[in-house]
Design an enzyme around this catalytic site. Structure first.
Site, PDB file in Angstrom:
ATOM      1  N   ASN A 122       8.290  27.787 116.218  1.00  0.00           N
ATOM      2  CA  ASN A 122       9.402  27.236 115.442  1.00  0.00           C
ATOM      3  C   ASN A 122       9.707  28.159 114.261  1.00  0.00           C
ATOM      4  OD1 ASN A 122      11.104  25.686 113.879  1.00  0.00           O
ATOM      5  ND2 ASN A 122       9.558  24.140 113.348  1.00  0.00           N
ATOM      6  N   CYS A 131       7.925  20.422 112.863  1.00  0.00           N
ATOM      7  CA  CYS A 131       6.990  20.519 113.986  1.00  0.00           C
ATOM      8  C   CYS A 131       5.598  20.015 113.600  1.00  0.00           C
ATOM      9  CB  CYS A 131       6.925  21.953 114.508  1.00  0.00           C
ATOM     10  SG  CYS A 131       6.451  23.149 113.255  1.00  0.00           S
ATOM     11  N   HIS A 132       5.354  19.863 112.286  1.00  0.00           N
ATOM     12  CA  HIS A 132       4.041  19.331 111.881  1.00  0.00           C
ATOM     13  C   HIS A 132       3.884  17.859 112.285  1.00  0.00           C
ATOM     14  CE1 HIS A 132       6.828  18.605 108.484  1.00  0.00           C
ATOM     15  NE2 HIS A 132       6.151  17.489 108.310  1.00  0.00           N
ATOM     16  N   GLU A 169       3.357  12.780 103.788  1.00  0.00           N
ATOM     17  CA  GLU A 169       4.425  11.920 104.318  1.00  0.00           C
ATOM     18  C   GLU A 169       3.955  10.482 104.521  1.00  0.00           C
ATOM     19  OE1 GLU A 169       6.347  13.618 107.707  1.00  0.00           O
ATOM     20  OE2 GLU A 169       6.915  15.437 106.619  1.00  0.00           O
ATOM     21  N   TYR A 180       3.237  15.668 121.988  1.00  0.00           N
ATOM     22  CA  TYR A 180       3.953  16.758 122.666  1.00  0.00           C
ATOM     23  C   TYR A 180       4.729  16.208 123.864  1.00  0.00           C
ATOM     24  CZ  TYR A 180       1.386  20.069 119.763  1.00  0.00           C
ATOM     25  OH  TYR A 180       0.905  20.768 118.693  1.00  0.00           O
TER      26      TYR A 180
END
Lengths: 163, 203
Positions: free
Chosen positions: B166, B174-175, B201, B143
């Site tokens: 979001n 945002c993940h 990912e 963050y």
């Protein structure tokens, strides 16, 4: 707060389709339904809060139905070849459509809006004019006439079987 | 209908549900509405490995991705309030978004190439959301690091809020924003979904 228009389609789409099928007939019903909801979508942001949405949609459908019948009358010129049936969905109850066509426009509308659209007679009267009591009478007369048409058709059938 | 006892049987053909006709009519309405510029918001829902998703678009582009846990009816009401009440299920406008997300979930897409509408976010939150794609696929950022990216290094808490609100999760990733201690932190779609996405990912 204004509901998303999609809610109106979900909630009132089926009733308006029934009304259109009864008033303008099965084959023009989908065109009238489409015109009705497109016009409603256009006007939706201006619909007064707390308005009776079903009555509003039926009022638009009535107007669009008249437009369609006028256009249909213009279209109904003699043609050399009869177009193939089966392009549109078949009419599930041709007998009912024929019988409805024999009613007066007012009887047909009152039955469509009340019996098929679920509007109370007071709302129906607002749309077709006259009093709620008169609308109720028109519906009763129309239903009685439908019953007679059916009874006659049944006895014809009976005669045919016997003959 | 109570005073019309013959209604039920006489009108059976008209009273029978006709879902096929209504589906056809809905599609036709959506097309006509789009052609006439009458759609404030078009939406559709899709299935995904992390549950159902609602995709919504304005004429400008994709404006909202919502998780099933948010309650689709609630989300649609909110969109109607924020963007205009002419909201219709109109899958065509969302075909591209749906297929890019499908490719993403299958591991065949790393970046999204879609017109976006950031109308549902503003100010600092919008800056944060706009910088989220700077965090590369397969990596994460804290963050604090995102606060720096957005030009306000001390606004760590505000970054948390921006991520939580979001409007375009998955597409604006945002993940990929996690706590400095490495723990996952909050996610609009739930912590399990966040873990699933990061695992996807990281191959």
């Amino acid at each position: 707060m204004r509901a998303p228009f999609d809610d109106l389609v979900t909630r009132h789409g089926p009733a308006i389709l029934r009304v259109c099928r009864a008033v303008v007939g099965w084959s023009d019903a989908e065109d009238v339904w489409s015109e009705t909801f497109l016009a409603a979508l256009r006007a939706y942001p201006d619909l007064p809060d707390g308005a009776n949405v079903e009555a509003w949609l039926v009022t638009i459908a009535k107007r669009k139905g008249i437009d369609a019948l006028r256009a249909g009358a213009r279209r109904a010129l003699p043609v050399e070849t009869v177009p193939d049936r089966g392009i549109r969905d078949p009419e599930p109850d041709a007998e009912l459509q024929t019988a409805l066509a024999e009613l007066t426009p007012r009887q047909r509308e009152v039955i469509a809006y009340h019996v098929l659209g679920g509007l109370p007679y007071a709302e129906v009267a607002e749309i077709v004019g006259g009093t709620a009591a008169a609308a109720r009478r028109a519906a009763a007369d129309g239903l009685a006439r439908l019953r007679r048409i059916y009874a006659a058709a049944d006895s014809d059938l009976w005669e045919a079987h016997r003959g | 209908m109570a005073d019309s006892p013959i209604g039920e049987s006489l009108f059976a053909s008209l009273l029978a549900p006709d879902d096929a006709a209504l589906d056809r009519l809905r599609s036709r309405l959506a097309l006509a509405a789009a052609a006439d510029g009458l759609l404030d918001v078009a939406y559709r829902t899709i299935d995904s490995p992390i549950g159902g998703l609602l995709l919504a678009a304005t004429e400008e582009g994709l404006v909202r991705v919502a998780f099933e846990s948010e309650g689709f009816d609630f989300v649609l009401d909110e969109l109607g309030r924020q963007l205009g009440s002419r909201v219709l299920r109109a899958p065509a406008r969302l075909d591209a978004a749906a297929s890019e997300l499908e490719e993403y979930f299958a591991g065949r897409r790393r970046d999204f190439d879609l017109p976006l509408d950031l109308a549902l976010t503003s100010g600092f939150r919008r800056d944060v959301v706009a910088h989220l794609p700077d965090i590369a696929y397969g990596s994460t950022a804290s963050y604090a690091a995102v606060a720096e990216l957005a030009g306000s290094p001390r606004a760590t808490r505000a970054v948390g809020t921006a991520c939580a609100r979001n409007p375009l999760p998955l597409v604006m990733p945002c993940h990929r924003v996690v706590r400095s201690d490495g723990s996952l932190g909050q996610y609009r779609g739930g912590e399990a979904a966040k873990r699933w996405l990061l695992a996807l990912e990281q191959g």
